[in-house]
Write an enzyme that holds these catalytic residues in place. Structure first.
Site, PDB file in Angstrom:
ATOM      1  N   ARG A  47       9.010 -26.046 -38.138  1.00 39.01           N
ATOM      2  CA  ARG A  47       8.731 -27.490 -38.046  1.00 39.01           C
ATOM      3  C   ARG A  47       7.321 -27.824 -38.527  1.00 39.01           C
ATOM      4  O   ARG A  47       7.092 -28.911 -39.061  1.00 39.01           O
ATOM      5  CB  ARG A  47       8.921 -27.968 -36.612  1.00 39.01           C
ATOM      6  CG  ARG A  47      10.382 -28.033 -36.279  1.00 39.01           C
ATOM      7  CD  ARG A  47      10.618 -28.687 -34.954  1.00 39.01           C
ATOM      8  NE  ARG A  47      12.038 -28.944 -34.814  1.00 39.01           N
ATOM      9  CZ  ARG A  47      12.643 -29.181 -33.657  1.00 39.01           C
ATOM     10  NH1 ARG A  47      11.939 -29.203 -32.539  1.00 39.01           N
ATOM     11  NH2 ARG A  47      13.922 -29.404 -33.627  1.00 39.01           N
ATOM     12  N   LYS A 101      32.299 -29.514 -27.903  1.00 44.57           N
ATOM     13  CA  LYS A 101      32.948 -30.655 -27.251  1.00 44.57           C
ATOM     14  C   LYS A 101      33.302 -31.819 -28.181  1.00 44.57           C
ATOM     15  O   LYS A 101      32.481 -32.248 -28.988  1.00 44.57           O
ATOM     16  CB  LYS A 101      32.020 -31.196 -26.156  1.00 44.57           C
ATOM     17  CG  LYS A 101      31.893 -30.235 -24.986  1.00 44.57           C
ATOM     18  CD  LYS A 101      31.186 -30.893 -23.818  1.00 44.57           C
ATOM     19  CE  LYS A 101      29.694 -30.950 -24.067  1.00 44.57           C
ATOM     20  NZ  LYS A 101      28.928 -31.651 -23.074  1.00 44.57           N
ATOM     21  N   GLY A 160      21.374 -28.471 -34.366  1.00 47.12           N
ATOM     22  CA  GLY A 160      20.555 -27.300 -34.045  1.00 47.12           C
ATOM     23  C   GLY A 160      21.306 -25.993 -34.185  1.00 47.12           C
ATOM     24  O   GLY A 160      20.798 -25.024 -34.774  1.00 47.12           O
ATOM     25  N   GLY A 211      19.651 -34.143 -32.936  1.00 43.65           N
ATOM     26  CA  GLY A 211      20.252 -35.370 -32.406  1.00 43.65           C
ATOM     27  C   GLY A 211      20.069 -36.562 -33.330  1.00 43.65           C
ATOM     28  O   GLY A 211      20.970 -37.393 -33.479  1.00 43.65           O
TER      29      GLY A 211
HETATM   30  P1  ADP Z   1      25.211 -28.365 -33.252  1.00 40.43           P
HETATM   31  O1  ADP Z   1      24.038 -27.968 -32.374  1.00 40.43           O
HETATM   32  O2  ADP Z   1      25.153 -27.748 -34.609  1.00 40.43           O
HETATM   33  O3  ADP Z   1      25.417 -29.866 -33.285  1.00 40.43           O
HETATM   34  P2  ADP Z   1      27.098 -28.034 -31.103  1.00 40.43           P
HETATM   35  O4  ADP Z   1      25.958 -28.010 -30.127  1.00 40.43           O
HETATM   36  O5  ADP Z   1      27.972 -29.203 -31.111  1.00 40.43           O
HETATM   37  O6  ADP Z   1      26.539 -27.734 -32.575  1.00 40.43           O
HETATM   38  O7  ADP Z   1      28.048 -26.774 -30.840  1.00 40.43           O
HETATM   39  C1  ADP Z   1      27.572 -25.468 -30.763  1.00 40.43           C
HETATM   40  C2  ADP Z   1      28.172 -24.720 -29.613  1.00 40.43           C
HETATM   41  O8  ADP Z   1      29.599 -24.751 -29.655  1.00 40.43           O
HETATM   42  C3  ADP Z   1      27.778 -23.258 -29.655  1.00 40.43           C
HETATM   43  O9  ADP Z   1      27.024 -22.934 -28.504  1.00 40.43           O
HETATM   44  C4  ADP Z   1      29.105 -22.509 -29.702  1.00 40.43           C
HETATM   45  O10 ADP Z   1      29.112 -21.316 -28.921  1.00 40.43           O
HETATM   46  C5  ADP Z   1      30.074 -23.524 -29.119  1.00 40.43           C
HETATM   47  N1  ADP Z   1      31.455 -23.256 -29.529  1.00 40.43           N
HETATM   48  C6  ADP Z   1      31.952 -23.198 -30.776  1.00 40.43           C
HETATM   49  N2  ADP Z   1      33.254 -22.847 -30.758  1.00 40.43           N
HETATM   50  C7  ADP Z   1      33.612 -22.686 -29.464  1.00 40.43           C
HETATM   51  C8  ADP Z   1      34.827 -22.326 -28.790  1.00 40.43           C
HETATM   52  N3  ADP Z   1      35.931 -22.052 -29.480  1.00 40.43           N
HETATM   53  N4  ADP Z   1      34.799 -22.261 -27.443  1.00 40.43           N
HETATM   54  C9  ADP Z   1      33.665 -22.519 -26.778  1.00 40.43           C
HETATM   55  N5  ADP Z   1      32.492 -22.864 -27.333  1.00 40.43           N
HETATM   56  C10 ADP Z   1      32.458 -22.949 -28.672  1.00 40.43           C
HETATM   57 MG    MG Z   2      23.850 -27.832 -30.252  1.00 43.53          MG
END
Ligand code: ADP
Ligand code: MG
Length: 392
Positions: free
Chosen positions: A37, A198, A349, A372
């Site tokens: 960063r 989610k 992230g 975010g």
């Molecule tokens: P980003 O930070 O890129 O926006 P998210 O925070 O939405 O991504 O999602 C990342 C998380 O989703 C990770 O910690 C990963 O372990 C979890 N994840 C991905 N696939 C699954 C799954 N099938 N079951 C449970 N958790 C999952």
């Molecule tokens: Mg995340």
């Protein structure tokens, strides 16, 4: 979006207050553990110094919740920035008050001063006008280069702009251009790859991108809810029961609009910690097993669709990538995004962590520094820290 940029201002000999995102991870000794960063802001700082400005930097670090927390001081950040710039960086132990005003007053063109963690004052996150005014009194121009906090209306990200001429820094400009272009004039086919844990985190992005894309490829825990909504047996997989209806409606809406939505055809499943792992048909996850990653056939299909696209956006890992045995789907997507000629934008992230894990961050067109903030931008929301930088 008509952003006021740093290049439109006359900054020679001026004191310039710059909001940067130095919210870096620290190690146990309180040293900077990852300086990406800091590095991302160097172009703006170097541009200002080269143009003859005295540069006053301000940032938050962690969550001190309005109190002084010694472990969250910015001293080591100042040290690391000094190394990167190859010149000393002055540091004060507060961000407002007489001593800070004196240090700012004495700062000469070509010199850099870093203020203390803004969030030691509760007024920062409350966007208190008096606090914003005190920050503004240190300088003649305000630049916001902290895209990662642009979705927050804080004193340093929005309030200060009421008292000083404001413009976007080079990093902020780059972020807005990259994310803005995929929303306004993407080359088609445009494919969005969405995963993560989610559904509830991604509703805004799903809805907004539906109006722009040709195809949406779903993976990660989120895809389980869509699979179940279509009648698949998901065994013990993570399913968001409260969003089954949303998922079914979304699939219908996409169909009406002619947007192709792809769901996994196979899944890598496990019986639990240290348990067995196998690949199953995505329609039939046996009881006692849960989906941890998209399967190899899905990964290959998604990679092919990405490579055929002209524009791709990715947010959310395809599986529990933190464990190597469930990182294959995310790796396949990440590698496909580096396909020559493809404009690829990555936000989030954990998605960036996947790129870093495989050394691919420099090979995508744009890896957003704002977790975010990039998602809120792609949801079509107005970011308060960007709104104050627009031309009237
Ligand atoms: P980003 O930070 O890129 O926006 P998210 O925070 O939405 O991504 O999602 C990342 C998380 O989703 C990770 O910690 C990963 O372990 C979890 N994840 C991905 N696939 C699954 C799954 N099938 N079951 C449970 N958790 C999952
Ligand atoms: Mg995340």
């Amino acid at each position: 979006m008509d952003l006021k940029t740093i290049k439109s201002l006359d900054i020679k000999g001026k004191k310039v207050l710059v909001r940067v995102d130095f919210n870096v991870p620290l190690d146990e000794q309180g040293k900077v553990a990852d300086d990406s960063r800091i590095k991302a802001t160097l172009p703006t700082i170097e541009y200002l110094l080269g143009a003859g400005a005295a540069v006053i930097l301000m940032s938050h670090l962690g969550r001190p919740k309005g109190k002084v927390v010694d472990q969250l001081r910015l001293d080591d950040v100042a040290r690391r920035l000094g190394e990167l710039l190859g010149k000393p960086v002055k540091k004060v132990d507060d961000c407002i008050g007489p001593e800070v005003a004196k240090a700012a007053e004495e700062l000469k063109p070509g010199e850099v001063l870093l203020l203390e963690n803004l969030r030691f004052h509760p007024e920062e996150e409350k966007n208190d006008p008096e606090f914003a005014k005190s920050l503004a009194s240190l300088a003649e121009i305000y630049i916001n280069d902290a895209f990662g906090t642009a979705h927050r209306a804080h004193a340093s990200t929005a309030g200060v702009a009421s008292y000083l001429p404001a413009a976007a820094g080079l990093l902020m400009e780059k972020e807005i251009k990259a994310l803005g272009s995929i929303l306004t004039d993407p080359d088609h086919p445009f494919v969005a790859v969405l995963g993560g844990a989610k559904v509830s985190d991604k509703i805004g992005v799903l809805n907004n991108l539906l109006g722009q894309v040709d195809a949406i490829l779903l993976g990660g825990g989120m895809a389980n809810t869509f699979l179940k909504a279509q009648g698949a047996q998901m065994g013990d997989s993570l399913v968001d029961e409260d969003h089954l209806e949303f998922a079914a409606d979304f699939l219908n809406k996409a169909k009406e609009r002619g947007v192709r939505v792809e769901l996994p055809v196979d899944l890598r499943v496990t019986t639990g910690e240290e348990g067995e792992v196998k690949i199953v048909d995505s329609q039939k996850v046996p009881d006692g097993w849960k989906a941890m990653d998209i399967g190899p056939r899905t990964a290959e299909c998604y990679a092919e669709l990405i490579k055929k696209a002209k524009t791709a956006f990715w947010n959310g890992p395809m599986g529990v990538f933190e464990k190597d045995e469930f990182a294959g789907g995310s790796e396949a997507v990440a590698r496909a995004l580096t396909h020559p000629g493809l404009v690829s934008v990555v936000g989030g992230g954990d998605s960036l962590a996947v790129l870093e894990k495989y050394g691919l961050k420099e090979q995508v067109t744009h890896a957003s520094t704002g977790g975010g903030a990039s998602l809120e931008f792609l949801e079509g929301k107005e970011l308060p820290g960007v709104a104050v930088l627009l031309r009237d």
